[in-house]
Design a protein around this motif. Structure first.
Motif, PDB file in Angstrom:
ATOM      1  N   MET A  66       2.046  19.371   6.403  1.00 38.47           N
ATOM      2  CA  MET A  66       1.169  19.976   5.492  1.00 38.47           C
ATOM      3  C   MET A  66       1.610  20.813   4.251  1.00 38.47           C
ATOM      4  N   PHE A  67       2.602  21.744   4.902  1.00 37.96           N
ATOM      5  CA  PHE A  67       3.181  22.346   3.697  1.00 37.96           C
ATOM      6  C   PHE A  67       3.624  21.692   2.396  1.00 37.96           C
ATOM      7  N   LEU A  68       4.434  20.359   2.754  1.00 39.77           N
ATOM      8  CA  LEU A  68       4.752  19.597   1.628  1.00 39.77           C
ATOM      9  C   LEU A  68       3.899  19.107   0.784  1.00 39.77           C
ATOM     10  N   SER A  69       2.762  18.888   1.510  1.00 41.09           N
ATOM     11  CA  SER A  69       1.885  17.940   0.659  1.00 41.09           C
ATOM     12  C   SER A  69       0.608  18.796   0.216  1.00 41.09           C
ATOM     13  N   ARG A  70       0.834  20.210   0.220  1.00 37.77           N
ATOM     14  CA  ARG A  70      -0.172  21.103   0.189  1.00 37.77           C
ATOM     15  C   ARG A  70      -1.021  20.957  -1.247  1.00 37.77           C
ATOM     16  N   ASP A  71       0.020  20.652  -2.154  1.00 34.40           N
ATOM     17  CA  ASP A  71      -0.507  20.495  -3.699  1.00 34.40           C
ATOM     18  C   ASP A  71      -0.753  18.976  -4.071  1.00 34.40           C
ATOM     19  N   GLU A  72      -0.766  18.159  -3.228  1.00 38.49           N
ATOM     20  CA  GLU A  72      -1.220  16.921  -3.598  1.00 38.49           C
ATOM     21  C   GLU A  72      -2.852  16.595  -3.560  1.00 38.49           C
ATOM     22  N   GLU A  73      -3.256  15.973  -4.651  1.00 36.50           N
ATOM     23  CA  GLU A  73      -4.359  15.814  -4.463  1.00 36.50           C
ATOM     24  C   GLU A  73      -5.031  14.510  -3.583  1.00 36.50           C
ATOM     25  N   GLU A  74      -5.893  14.820  -2.881  1.00 32.76           N
ATOM     26  CA  GLU A  74      -6.471  14.031  -1.797  1.00 32.76           C
ATOM     27  C   GLU A  74      -7.346  12.958  -2.562  1.00 32.76           C
ATOM     28  N   LYS A  75      -7.285  11.791  -1.832  1.00 36.99           N
ATOM     29  CA  LYS A  75      -8.385  10.703  -2.652  1.00 36.99           C
ATOM     30  C   LYS A  75      -8.880   9.801  -1.544  1.00 36.99           C
ATOM     31  N   ILE A  76      -9.874   9.249  -1.443  1.00 36.54           N
ATOM     32  CA  ILE A  76     -10.426   8.364  -0.745  1.00 36.54           C
ATOM     33  C   ILE A  76     -10.734   7.084  -1.429  1.00 36.54           C
ATOM     34  N   ASP A  77     -10.064   6.301  -0.823  1.00 37.80           N
ATOM     35  CA  ASP A  77     -10.078   4.625  -1.399  1.00 37.80           C
ATOM     36  C   ASP A  77     -11.244   4.173  -0.506  1.00 37.80           C
ATOM     37  N   THR A  78     -12.352   4.013  -1.286  1.00 39.65           N
ATOM     38  CA  THR A  78     -13.579   3.334  -0.561  1.00 39.65           C
ATOM     39  C   THR A  78     -13.458   1.632  -0.348  1.00 39.65           C
ATOM     40  N   GLU A  79     -12.476   1.123  -0.926  1.00 35.82           N
ATOM     41  CA  GLU A  79     -12.384  -0.297  -0.809  1.00 35.82           C
ATOM     42  C   GLU A  79     -11.414  -0.713   0.301  1.00 35.82           C
ATOM     43  N   ASN A  80     -10.155   0.127   0.539  1.00 33.69           N
ATOM     44  CA  ASN A  80      -9.092  -0.332   1.294  1.00 33.69           C
ATOM     45  C   ASN A  80      -9.083   0.717   2.239  1.00 33.69           C
ATOM     46  N   HIS A  81      -9.855   1.562   2.688  1.00 35.55           N
ATOM     47  CA  HIS A  81      -9.710   2.542   3.753  1.00 35.55           C
ATOM     48  C   HIS A  81      -9.614   1.538   4.927  1.00 35.55           C
ATOM     49  N   LYS A  82      -9.003   2.082   6.036  1.00 36.32           N
ATOM     50  CA  LYS A  82      -8.927   1.455   7.212  1.00 36.32           C
ATOM     51  C   LYS A  82     -10.135   1.058   8.132  1.00 36.32           C
ATOM     52  N   VAL A  83     -10.940   2.104   8.018  1.00 36.84           N
ATOM     53  CA  VAL A  83     -12.371   2.160   8.461  1.00 36.84           C
ATOM     54  C   VAL A  83     -13.265   1.024   7.806  1.00 36.84           C
ATOM     55  N   VAL A  84     -13.205   1.010   6.696  1.00 35.57           N
ATOM     56  CA  VAL A  84     -14.070   0.364   5.715  1.00 35.57           C
ATOM     57  C   VAL A  84     -13.494  -1.335   5.879  1.00 35.57           C
ATOM     58  N   ARG A  85     -12.135  -1.471   6.174  1.00 37.28           N
ATOM     59  CA  ARG A  85     -11.575  -2.614   6.408  1.00 37.28           C
ATOM     60  C   ARG A  85     -11.870  -3.315   7.964  1.00 37.28           C
ATOM     61  N   PHE A  86     -11.900  -2.307   8.634  1.00 41.47           N
ATOM     62  CA  PHE A  86     -12.319  -2.608  10.021  1.00 41.47           C
ATOM     63  C   PHE A  86     -13.793  -3.055  10.249  1.00 41.47           C
ATOM     64  N   ALA A  87     -14.720  -2.242   9.597  1.00 42.03           N
ATOM     65  CA  ALA A  87     -16.062  -2.396   9.611  1.00 42.03           C
ATOM     66  C   ALA A  87     -16.468  -3.693   8.984  1.00 42.03           C
ATOM     67  N   SER A  88     -15.732  -4.070   7.845  1.00 41.36           N
ATOM     68  CA  SER A  88     -16.018  -5.276   6.843  1.00 41.36           C
ATOM     69  C   SER A  88     -15.602  -6.672   7.793  1.00 41.36           C
ATOM     70  N   LYS A  89     -14.472  -6.528   8.822  1.00 42.76           N
ATOM     71  CA  LYS A  89     -14.239  -7.447   9.573  1.00 42.76           C
ATOM     72  C   LYS A  89     -15.211  -7.830  10.885  1.00 42.76           C
ATOM     73  N   TYR A  90     -15.774  -6.553  11.225  1.00 40.77           N
ATOM     74  CA  TYR A  90     -16.567  -6.778  12.624  1.00 40.77           C
ATOM     75  C   TYR A  90     -18.061  -6.615  12.533  1.00 40.77           C
ATOM     76  N   PHE A  91     -18.304  -6.173  11.332  1.00 41.68           N
ATOM     77  CA  PHE A  91     -19.817  -5.754  11.175  1.00 41.68           C
ATOM     78  C   PHE A  91     -20.178  -6.587   9.943  1.00 41.68           C
ATOM     79  N   SER A  92     -21.643  -6.959   9.922  1.00 44.98           N
ATOM     80  CA  SER A  92     -22.250  -7.370   8.667  1.00 44.98           C
ATOM     81  C   SER A  92     -22.507  -6.227   7.851  1.00 44.98           C
ATOM     82  N   VAL A  93     -22.223  -5.964   6.916  1.00 37.52           N
ATOM     83  CA  VAL A  93     -22.310  -4.648   6.030  1.00 37.52           C
ATOM     84  C   VAL A  93     -23.430  -4.929   4.950  1.00 37.52           C
TER      85      VAL A  93
END
Length: 346
Positions: free
Chosen positions: A184-211
């Protein structure tokens, strides 16, 4: 054991009742939570936590049903409380135990509440990335908390069982927290982003649910031509739950550095989680101002990890829960004050 079940059951009943009142009385209609509402909610949940602290220091023996010195000694040994009892004075020994129990609870509560701030950073990113309407924030966070309570229950009592069976696992927890703090200390200044297309949960939901491709008000599920589909709001809820799962891996071992009593770990954890939602609405528009807080949290994790690794020697030196609480408050206060005194340049 009967006392523990009664105490624990009463606590869960109280939480369910408060959440039901929250959902049914104060939030019948979806709306954007105002700063005033958030402040009132925060005050209520913090007051409940403080009330629980006073319950422990006045009637803490009710938790484990302690009514004699032998029981007190057994509970103290079983949960590795760092206190010295007086065999010739049960009343004084019980008072020492209750004060320590309350102190362990409030210290664990402060740790979890502090670490929850990092969770808020990520939640803001999630809602922004998926363009969630602000009036639906409360609904997502409400159901997210239900899932968090269930997950924490499993994690905490599993962790407690492992610690009692394999004491050396505390060193693994400590090493993990040191690693997390350094990361956390080393990455404290890195800008965090959420990839809405390739996020693990998005890919999981797309595979097992009708979205369904669009938001449908506050609905998590809809029927389209007789077919049940999940909405993007449900995907956001899953990501919030997944995020809490990741944060639980850090925060739960951190509280085990303060107390080994699984009930106190659970109570402090849940009170902080319940207050997280109102704290989110308080900080959502100003969280970026506390730019040194992530640095403070990394130092906090490092301290707790080192404490777990060196707990045997620290105990011999007379290091107590009071010392831990003072150091934790100092780290958090310093990071907040520094953020306000030295604002980040645009």
């Amino acid at each position: 054991m009967t006392n523990e079940y009664l105490f624990f059951g009463s606590f869960l009943l109280f939480i369910v009742l408060m959440l039901a009142i929250d959902l049914g009385l104060f939030n019948k209609k979806d709306h954007k939570v105002s700063l005033k509402e958030a402040a009132i909610m925060s005050f209520i949940w913090v007051s409940f936590a403080l009330g629980f602290y006073f319950l422990l220091i006045t009637n803490g023996e009710l938790l484990h049903g302690i009514d004699n010195f032998a029981q007190l000694q057994e509970v103290t040994t079983r949960n590795l409380h760092n206190i010295t009892l007086k065999p010739d004075n049960f009343t004084e020994s019980l008072a020492i135990y209750k004060q320590n129990l309350g102190l362990e609870f409030i210290t664990g509560y402060v740790i979890e509440y502090a670490l929850s701030v990092d969770n808020i950073f990520v939640m803001v990113l999630i809602f922004s990335a998926f363009n969630v309407d602000e009036k639906y924030y409360h609904r997502v966070l409400f159901w997210g908390i239900i899932g968090a309570v269930l997950m924490r229950f499993g994690f905490i009592f599993l962790g407690s069982t492992l610690i009692k069976q394999f004491g050396w696992i505390l060193y693994i927890f400590g090493a993990f927290l040191v690693y997390t703090g350094i990361s956390m200390f080393l990455s404290r200044d890195e800008e965090e982003k959420i990839d809405t297309e390739n996020h693990k949960v998005v890919r999981f939901a797309s595979k097992y649910f009708s979205v369904y491709p669009e938001f449908v008000g506050n609905k998590f599920f809809i029927n389209v031509d007789g077919k049940k589909m999940v909405t993007p709001l449900f995907i956001v809820l899953l990501i919030v739950e997944f995020t809490d799962l990741i944060f639980a891996v850090d925060s739960i071992p951190a509280i085990f550095a303060v107390t080994k009593d699984p009930y106190i770990v659970f109570f402090s954890n849940i009170f902080a989680i319940l207050g997280l939602r109102s704290m989110f609405f308080l900080l959502v528009n100003v969280i970026h101002k506390f730019h040194y807080l992530k640095l403070g949290l990394s130092v906090l994790l490092l301290f707790i990890g080192i404490k777990m690794l060196a707990h045997h020697w620290l105990s011999l030196w007379g290091f107590t829960t009071v010392h831990s609480l003072f150091i934790i408050l100092f780290i958090l206060t310093t990071s907040i004050v520094a953020s306000l005194m030295f604002p980040k340049k645009s």
